[in-house]
Design a protein around this motif. Structure first.
Motif, PDB file in Angstrom:
ATOM      1  N   ALA A   1       0.856  -1.190   0.000  1.00 22.65           N
ATOM      2  CA  ALA A   1       0.000   0.000   0.000  1.00 22.65           C
ATOM      3  C   ALA A   1       0.895   1.244   0.000  1.00 22.65           C
ATOM      4  O   ALA A   1       0.875   2.051   0.933  1.00 22.65           O
ATOM      5  CB  ALA A   1      -0.932  -0.025   1.201  1.00 22.65           C
ATOM      6  N   PHE A   2       1.673   1.369  -1.048  1.00 17.77           N
ATOM      7  CA  PHE A   2       2.692   2.411  -1.102  1.00 17.77           C
ATOM      8  C   PHE A   2       2.104   3.824  -1.178  1.00 17.77           C
ATOM      9  O   PHE A   2       2.795   4.783  -0.864  1.00 17.77           O
ATOM     10  CB  PHE A   2       3.635   2.162  -2.271  1.00 17.77           C
ATOM     11  N   SER A   3       0.853   3.948  -1.555  1.00 19.16           N
ATOM     12  CA  SER A   3       0.242   5.280  -1.607  1.00 19.16           C
ATOM     13  C   SER A   3       0.100   5.888  -0.211  1.00 19.16           C
ATOM     14  O   SER A   3      -0.038   7.098  -0.076  1.00 19.16           O
ATOM     15  CB  SER A   3      -1.125   5.213  -2.291  1.00 19.16           C
ATOM     16  N   HIS A   4       0.175   5.066   0.816  1.00 20.15           N
ATOM     17  CA  HIS A   4       0.079   5.552   2.197  1.00 20.15           C
ATOM     18  C   HIS A   4       1.447   5.879   2.800  1.00 20.15           C
ATOM     19  O   HIS A   4       1.516   6.390   3.917  1.00 20.15           O
ATOM     20  CB  HIS A   4      -0.605   4.503   3.082  1.00 20.15           C
ATOM     21  N   MET A   5       2.508   5.578   2.079  1.00 18.69           N
ATOM     22  CA  MET A   5       3.848   5.763   2.630  1.00 18.69           C
ATOM     23  C   MET A   5       4.223   7.230   2.898  1.00 18.69           C
ATOM     24  O   MET A   5       4.908   7.506   3.882  1.00 18.69           O
ATOM     25  CB  MET A   5       4.896   5.108   1.728  1.00 18.69           C
ATOM     26  N   PRO A   6       3.799   8.198   2.071  1.00 21.00           N
ATOM     27  CA  PRO A   6       4.166   9.589   2.408  1.00 21.00           C
ATOM     28  C   PRO A   6       3.628  10.028   3.773  1.00 21.00           C
ATOM     29  O   PRO A   6       4.363  10.664   4.541  1.00 21.00           O
ATOM     30  CB  PRO A   6       3.539  10.406   1.273  1.00 21.00           C
ATOM     31  N   ALA A   7       2.410   9.689   4.093  1.00 17.61           N
ATOM     32  CA  ALA A   7       1.855  10.036   5.398  1.00 17.61           C
ATOM     33  C   ALA A   7       2.630   9.332   6.504  1.00 17.61           C
ATOM     34  O   ALA A   7       2.961   9.926   7.538  1.00 17.61           O
ATOM     35  CB  ALA A   7       0.373   9.681   5.464  1.00 17.61           C
ATOM     36  N   PHE A   8       2.942   8.059   6.287  1.00 19.97           N
ATOM     37  CA  PHE A   8       3.731   7.309   7.264  1.00 19.97           C
ATOM     38  C   PHE A   8       5.088   7.987   7.470  1.00 19.97           C
ATOM     39  O   PHE A   8       5.551   8.149   8.599  1.00 19.97           O
ATOM     40  CB  PHE A   8       3.924   5.859   6.812  1.00 19.97           C
ATOM     41  N   GLY A   9       5.715   8.386   6.374  1.00 20.04           N
ATOM     42  CA  GLY A   9       7.020   9.055   6.450  1.00 20.04           C
ATOM     43  C   GLY A   9       6.955  10.349   7.237  1.00 20.04           C
ATOM     44  O   GLY A   9       7.874  10.674   8.001  1.00 20.04           O
ATOM     45  N   LEU A  10       5.865  11.092   7.081  1.00 25.76           N
ATOM     46  CA  LEU A  10       5.691  12.329   7.829  1.00 25.76           C
ATOM     47  C   LEU A  10       5.596  12.041   9.330  1.00 25.76           C
ATOM     48  O   LEU A  10       6.252  12.705  10.139  1.00 25.76           O
ATOM     49  CB  LEU A  10       4.450  13.075   7.348  1.00 25.76           C
ATOM     50  N   PHE A  11       4.796  11.042   9.705  1.00 24.46           N
ATOM     51  CA  PHE A  11       4.680  10.670  11.113  1.00 24.46           C
ATOM     52  C   PHE A  11       6.048  10.266  11.670  1.00 24.46           C
ATOM     53  O   PHE A  11       6.429  10.674  12.755  1.00 24.46           O
ATOM     54  CB  PHE A  11       3.691   9.517  11.293  1.00 24.46           C
ATOM     55  N   LEU A  12       6.754   9.457  10.918  1.00 30.37           N
ATOM     56  CA  LEU A  12       8.072   8.987  11.357  1.00 30.37           C
ATOM     57  C   LEU A  12       9.053  10.141  11.502  1.00 30.37           C
ATOM     58  O   LEU A  12       9.792  10.207  12.500  1.00 30.37           O
ATOM     59  CB  LEU A  12       8.600   7.942  10.371  1.00 30.37           C
ATOM     60  N   ALA A  13       9.064  11.054  10.546  1.00 26.59           N
ATOM     61  CA  ALA A  13       9.986  12.203  10.609  1.00 26.59           C
ATOM     62  C   ALA A  13       9.670  13.087  11.805  1.00 26.59           C
ATOM     63  O   ALA A  13      10.576  13.527  12.519  1.00 26.59           O
ATOM     64  CB  ALA A  13       9.902  13.006   9.311  1.00 26.59           C
ATOM     65  N   LEU A  14       8.380  13.346  12.044  1.00 28.39           N
ATOM     66  CA  LEU A  14       7.995  14.166  13.197  1.00 28.39           C
ATOM     67  C   LEU A  14       8.385  13.505  14.515  1.00 28.39           C
ATOM     68  O   LEU A  14       8.859  14.158  15.437  1.00 28.39           O
ATOM     69  CB  LEU A  14       6.502  14.471  13.172  1.00 28.39           C
ATOM     70  N   LEU A  15       8.176  12.195  14.567  1.00 30.94           N
ATOM     71  CA  LEU A  15       8.562  11.465  15.792  1.00 30.94           C
ATOM     72  C   LEU A  15      10.071  11.551  16.002  1.00 30.94           C
ATOM     73  O   LEU A  15      10.542  11.838  17.107  1.00 30.94           O
ATOM     74  CB  LEU A  15       8.111  10.008  15.699  1.00 30.94           C
ATOM     75  N   ALA A  16      10.832  11.328  14.941  1.00 28.61           N
ATOM     76  CA  ALA A  16      12.297  11.358  15.060  1.00 28.61           C
ATOM     77  C   ALA A  16      12.789  12.750  15.418  1.00 28.61           C
ATOM     78  O   ALA A  16      13.684  12.902  16.264  1.00 28.61           O
ATOM     79  CB  ALA A  16      12.925  10.882  13.750  1.00 28.61           C
ATOM     80  N   LEU A  17      12.222  13.787  14.795  1.00 30.13           N
ATOM     81  CA  LEU A  17      12.659  15.161  15.084  1.00 30.13           C
ATOM     82  C   LEU A  17      12.242  15.597  16.491  1.00 30.13           C
ATOM     83  O   LEU A  17      12.985  16.310  17.162  1.00 30.13           O
ATOM     84  CB  LEU A  17      12.062  16.131  14.067  1.00 30.13           C
ATOM     85  N   GLY A  18      11.078  15.158  16.909  1.00 26.57           N
ATOM     86  CA  GLY A  18      10.562  15.582  18.204  1.00 26.57           C
ATOM     87  C   GLY A  18      11.293  14.987  19.389  1.00 26.57           C
ATOM     88  O   GLY A  18      11.316  15.567  20.467  1.00 26.57           O
ATOM     89  N   TRP A  19      11.872  13.828  19.202  1.00 25.91           N
ATOM     90  CA  TRP A  19      12.505  13.154  20.333  1.00 25.91           C
ATOM     91  C   TRP A  19      13.944  12.743  20.045  1.00 25.91           C
ATOM     92  O   TRP A  19      14.423  11.762  20.578  1.00 25.91           O
ATOM     93  CB  TRP A  19      11.675  11.960  20.771  1.00 25.91           C
ATOM     94  N   SER A  20      14.610  13.506  19.210  1.00 26.07           N
ATOM     95  CA  SER A  20      16.019  13.179  18.922  1.00 26.07           C
ATOM     96  C   SER A  20      16.943  13.883  19.878  1.00 26.07           C
ATOM     97  O   SER A  20      16.582  14.765  20.595  1.00 26.07           O
ATOM     98  CB  SER A  20      16.359  13.560  17.500  1.00 26.07           C
TER      99      SER A  20
END
Length: 103
Positions: free
Chosen positions: A84-103
């Motif tokens: 379901a690669f069409s959902h990957m951009p949203a997933f990537g955004l969540f992951l980036a925010l999580l990584a930036l928020g708690w790095s």
């Protein structure tokens, strides 16, 4: 930067949780297509809200982050398994925010 990313992540999780909790027919059908029971979207939404709730308390922040990572890992596995690669951009955004928020 970290603080803004942390709050954006929490708002995004609350939004995703609300969408999942509402569990519209198309969303439930998508969960069924991915091999989950139709009601599982509501469980996912509740877990997303619990993770945000935990993150609002400093002493529980790590538990909320761990729960959020577990949710995102389940999302990643589901998206890759069902291609379901069409959902990957949203997933990537969540992951980036999580990584930036708690790095």
């Amino acid at each position: 930067m970290h603080e803004a990313a942390r709050y954006l992540f929490m708002v995004a999780m609350m939004g995703a949780g609300l969408v999942n909790l509402l569990g519209r027919d198309t969303l439930r059908a998508q969960f069924v297509r991915w091999g989950y029971p139709g009601w599982w979207c509501r469980v996912t939404g509740a877990l997303e809200w619990v993770s945000v709730g935990l993150m609002t308390f400093p002493q529980m922040q790590m538990a909320g982050q761990v729960l959020a990572v577990m949710i995102l890992l389940a999302v990643l596995i589901t998206l890759l398994r069902w291609r379901a690669f069409s959902h990957m951009p949203a997933f990537g955004l969540f992951l980036a925010l999580l990584a930036l928020g708690w790095s």
